[in-house]
Design a protein around this motif. Structure first.
Motif, mmCIF file in Angstrom:
data_model
loop_
_atom_site.group_PDB
_atom_site.id
_atom_site.type_symbol
_atom_site.label_atom_id
_atom_site.label_comp_id
_atom_site.label_asym_id
_atom_site.label_seq_id
_atom_site.Cartn_x
_atom_site.Cartn_y
_atom_site.Cartn_z
ATOM 1 N N TYR A 38 0.836 -1.212 0.000
ATOM 2 C CA TYR A 38 0.000 0.000 0.000
ATOM 3 C C TYR A 38 0.863 1.252 0.000
ATOM 4 O O TYR A 38 0.638 2.185 -0.780
ATOM 5 C CB TYR A 38 -0.930 -0.043 1.210
ATOM 6 N N PHE B 128 2.589 1.665 -3.424
ATOM 7 C CA PHE B 128 1.684 2.003 -4.520
ATOM 8 C C PHE B 128 1.203 3.446 -4.431
ATOM 9 O O PHE B 128 1.153 4.165 -5.432
ATOM 10 C CB PHE B 128 0.485 1.054 -4.515
ATOM 11 N N THR B 129 0.852 3.888 -3.234
ATOM 12 C CA THR B 129 0.238 5.209 -3.079
ATOM 13 C C THR B 129 1.231 6.297 -2.720
ATOM 14 O O THR B 129 0.960 7.477 -2.934
ATOM 15 C CB THR B 129 -0.845 5.179 -1.980
ATOM 16 N N SER C 135 -2.746 -1.028 -12.840
ATOM 17 C CA SER C 135 -2.487 0.410 -12.888
ATOM 18 C C SER C 135 -1.760 0.793 -14.181
ATOM 19 O O SER C 135 -2.053 1.825 -14.793
ATOM 20 C CB SER C 135 -1.676 0.834 -11.666
ATOM 21 N N TYR D 152 -6.215 2.675 -5.741
ATOM 22 C CA TYR D 152 -6.016 1.491 -4.888
ATOM 23 C C TYR D 152 -7.336 1.078 -4.242
ATOM 24 O O TYR D 152 -7.689 -0.097 -4.190
ATOM 25 C CB TYR D 152 -4.969 1.829 -3.828
#
Length: 898
Positions: A392, A395-396, A616, A639
């Motif tokens: 997480y 990704f963010t 993505s 996400y």
């Protein structure tokens, strides 16, 4: 004797699902095994209400549901079907509007209203312009602009006048009527009208505590209107004169402004509500005003019909909505218990991890969010959650400390949406400081910041200190001390002595009338801070594994062990064995089946991470790019979107769009409810449309869901059986007897296809042979395994209530072998055993030598009809025909399965 349900079925009643509609499914619910219908609030609510929490009249049944006659038919049908009834009630607040005659009377008469003391209104706020007035923030723009544009008018309705603006009507204060009636008397040359106008102007203005004068004033007001009615009937030209006077008033902006200033309310731009509202609301909902139900006459007025139903046996129990909003929940529950000693009463008390319901409260338990989170927590893999944290974060590229995020959001909500509540607390505490020479130099700004910080530092909804009874527990003292120490650490720019003083007031070390008032109001404030800051904001910002983001949960935790699950159940059996257990409600962020599927992601974090990174890249071209700023939607929203699709697939695009719009507005990171970012929302909707039309992505998504589908369904069956056999009274939310992939409201309030459910139940009842489990599993896509589990568990509860009651034991069973950590097994009473698997995708069916030790005797699996001898039993053998096992001992007087 307490009237305890064996089980409940929650129904959401509204104009499109009325009492008569509910009556039509009563026989089906009884056949399913339900003992009690658990209805959403059905006292008279605001027009068009889809939930019933916006009550406007406590003495009347909701007309949109069919009114009193349909209610009688409904109750009669429940009795004929062998069903009892539990009702959801709303003691904390009422809805505003002309349908609420209490509120209409307050707007008309201000502090002289017979009902001024019913509502939690601050008649003497810090701002002098709001003294003895109620702020009514309904205008679409600044007051002066709306007035100039002709958006505020006085109109006549019969012999009475009203102010109309923003498509709403408000009453006119009787003492202001001489402005209209006096001029009308001149035009009509009527001495009688002139006398009535002067009489209205002479009506006294007693405070709400002067009950005798208020009642006399009301009598005089009624007499004056009666005389005016008679005069208008006898001399019709009086009405013409009144209309002429009213028209002149509306054309003269200065005169109209002066007239409006004579009212008991102040019309204002809707944006002023967050900072200047002078009444306590339900959270931040301006149209729901707090009730002073702690006053006995308010309790009696608002509970008379409910108590009558309980006394006559129409109701067996109550679910009390949001008791933490009450000034003194313990006092409320004691009063309710005194008036309804035999009722099953539960409170919608949100408990944070490690917190338990106060044992002194005279109720049976909570509405089940604590169980929901324990059941969810035991079905996730701790090490997988830790790996998801890294995925997480990568990704963010956003912060992933949930507690830091939650604290920030709580501060934000107390600055903005709950600003008026902070201002009210600040004014009281400044007065307290002014009366103490050692504290009088703290500024209003310092006090305001300190109050916000301490509230944000609370780890629970609220404490329950009661100065009037000198009542404080060590538990509450610890929570308060912990919060103030946290605040000191966070805000070292504020004098630590101010936080110490706050702590001393909150723990009654410093006492006084103002101190008590501050303490009681502060305790009512911390709940809204938690609810709006965490559940309605942080839960949409921290998206590591969204299935863990549920009311009363800590999504930053890495799940629960089996031992922690057993410990919780043992505690509940000891303290609140008749609490409610639930998995889905009208307020859950996701249905139980969505959460069950998302839990599987904790077992395959690497594969999930690979998938969303690949998706993505596939969908990157669909993000909107501008010459400035990052592409839209942002990575955190993307996400969140992928998890939503995985959890609720197949999800129609219209539902996905509606849900994602709500989610991003709740998150308040890119757009909000009060300030829509059209550019962002348009970009998000375009992204959704493109991903739905892009075949390669749709194909991969479908394949990914298919890989985890069975494991998700096993999780669903596991938590379902836990709910029906763990300590408590199980509740089934409408329609969830089959797989249900609903998201937050209003998505989870869509119509339920009861014809389908009735047909499937009839099919189940015909599956009586040894091949029944195989037939049920063959129809897994229709949801039969879930209905089968529920039906069989409810039958067993009905047959052996003592095995699940207050006196029944809860005993964890010994599980041995290599995969022992994949099994939850326990005994209820002496004759019911539950065995469910967990983390089955990781397990891959390789049970090896894992076994559970059953008590001696002959057992029968109610889900497969298999007979089993007590002793050590292989889990693989136990679960070979159905994913979960419900065993009933057949040699202790138990009845054999039909």
């Amino acid at each position: 004797m307490l009237r305890i349900p064996g089980s409940t079925y929650r129904l959401q009643l509204h104009k499109d699902f009325t009492f008569d509609d509910a009556a039509r499914i009563a026989d089906y619910l009884h056949e399913l095994g339900i003992s009690h219908v658990y209805s959403s609030p059905y006292l008279q609510a605001a027009p068009g209400s889809m939930h019933g929490y916006d009550v406007v009249n406590h003495q009347k049944v909701n007309e949109e549901l069919g009114g009193a006659e349909a209610h009688s038919r409904f109750c009669k049908k429940l009795g004929q079907a062998g069903l009892g009834q539990v009702l959801d009630i709303v003691p904390n607040h009422m809805s505003l509007g002309k349908e609420n005659q209490f509120w209409w009377d307050v707007l008309e008469n201000g502090t002289s209203s017979r009902y001024a003391s019913f509502f939690d209104i601050d008649w003497q706020p810090q701002e002098e312009r709001l003294r003895d007035k109620v702020l009514v923030p309904i205008l679409g723009d600044q007051y002066g602009r709306v007035l100039q544009a002709g958006g505020i008018k006085v109109v006549r309705r019969g012999i009475k006048f009203q102010v109309e603006c923003s498509e709403q009507s408000l009453p006119v204060s009787p003492p202001s009527l001489p402005v209209i009636l006096g001029k009308a008397a001149e035009y009509a040359k009527s001495d009688t009208l002139s006398f009535l106008a002067a009489s209205f102007g002479r009506l006294p203005a007693p405070e709400y505590v002067d009950r005798r004068t208020i009642l006399a004033r009301h009598r005089d007001k009624v007499v004056l209107f009666t005389l005016l009615q008679r005069l208008c009937a006898e001399e019709p030209e009086i009405l013409v004169a009144m209309d002429r006077s009213m028209a002149e008033l509306n054309e003269n902006l200065d005169a109209l402004d002066d007239f409006l200033n004579q009212q008991n309310y102040r019309l204002a731009y809707w944006k002023t509500a967050d900072q200047q509202l002078s009444y306590r609301r339900f959270f931040d909902v301006n149209t729901l005003i707090g009730l002073r139900v702690e006053r006995e006459y308010v309790f009696e007025e608002t509970h008379a019909l409910l108590l009558d139903w309980l006394k006559r046996g129409v109701l067996d129990g109550l679910r009390v909505d949001h008791p933490d909003g009450l000034r003194d929940p313990m006092e409320y529950f004691k009063r309710l218990r005194e008036r309804a000693p035999d009722a099953w009463v539960i409170g919608e008390k949100i408990l944070e991890p490690g917190e338990f319901l106060r044992e002194g409260w005279p109720i049976q338990g909570t509405s089940g969010y604590d169980f929901l989170n324990v059941a969810a927590g035991v079905l996730v893999a701790p090490e997988g959650l830790m790996e998801l944290s890294s995925i997480y974060s990568g990704f963010t590229e956003q912060p992933t400390d949930f507690h830091a995020i939650a604290h920030e959001k709580k501060i934000n909500v107390s600055q903005e949406a709950l600003g008026s509540d902070v201002n009210r607390l600040t004014s009281i505490f400044v007065e307290i400081c002014e009366a103490n020479r050692d504290r009088r130099d703290y500024t209003r700004a310092e006090v305001r910041r300190a109050i916000r910080e301490v509230a944000a530092c609370f780890s629970i909804y609220r404490t329950y200190v009661v100065p009037e009874r000198e009542e404080i527990t060590e538990e509450d003292r610890e929570y308060i001390t912990q919060a103030t120490e946290c605040a000191k650490e966070n805000r070292q720019d504020i004098d630590a002595g101010l936080f110490d003083f706050l702590r001393d007031v909150l723990t009654m070390e410093v006492k006084g009338k103002l101190e008590s008032e501050f303490l009681m109001r502060f305790q009512q404030f911390t709940g809204p801070v938690m609810a709006k800051g965490v559940e309605d904001t942080a839960f949409y910002c921290f998206n590591r594994l969204t299935g863990m983001n549920e009311v009363g949960s800590d999504p930053g935790r890495n799940g629960l062990s089996i031992e922690e699950f057993h410990s919780y159940c043992g505690k509940m059996q000891e303290t609140h064995p008749l609490t409610m257990t639930t998995l889905s409600t009208h307020d859950t962020k996701r249905s139980d089946d969505v959460r069950a599927r998302l839990a599987v992601l904790s077992e395959i974090p690497a594969k999930f991470g690979e998938a969303i990174r690949r998706w993505s890249r596939m969908n990157n071209a669909f993000r909107v790019r501008k010459p400035w700023g990052d592409p839209l939607p942002d990575r955190n929203t993307e996400y969140f979107f992928y998890q939503t699709l995985i959890g609720a697939w197949p999800l129609p695009m219209d539902r996905a769009k509606a849900y994602m719009t709500k989610a991003v507005r709740e998150a308040k990171q890119q757009t909000t409810w009060v300030a829509n970012n059209k550019e962002f929302e348009d970009a998000l909707n375009l992204f959704i449309e493109f991903t739905y039309s892009y075949a390669p992505f749709q194909r991969e998504l479908q394949q990914f869901v298919e890989r985890i589908l069975e494991a998700g369904r096993v999780n669903s069956l596991a938590q379902t059986l836990l709910k029906y056999t763990a300590p408590g009274v199980p509740d089934l939310y409408q329609g969830t007897e089959l797989w249900d992939l609903s998201l937050v409201d209003p998505d989870n309030r869509r119509p339920v296809d009861y014809a389908l459910r009735q047909r499937l139940l009839e099919e189940l009842k015909l599956m009586t042979g040894d091949d029944a489990p195989a037939k049920v599993l063959a129809k897994a896509d229709e949801g039969l395994p879930k209905m089968w589990t529920i039906h069989k568990a409810l039958q067993l509860r009905r047959e052996r209530p003592g095995s699940f009651g207050a006196e029944a034991d809860y005993v964890p069973l010994m599980v041995d072998g290599t995969k022992h950590d994949h099994v939850i097994a326990y005994l209820r009473g002496e004759d019911v055993v539950t065995v469910v698997p967990r983390l089955t995708l990781k397990l891959g069916g390789a049970w090896k030598d894992t076994s559970v030790t059953l008590p001696e005797g002959r057992w029968r699996n109610r889900l497969t009809r298999e007979n089993i001898e007590g002793g050590e039993v292989g889990v693989k053998e136990l679960l070979k025909d159905f994913p979960v096992a419900l065993l009933a001992r057949e040699d202790v007087g138990g009845k054999a399965d039909a």
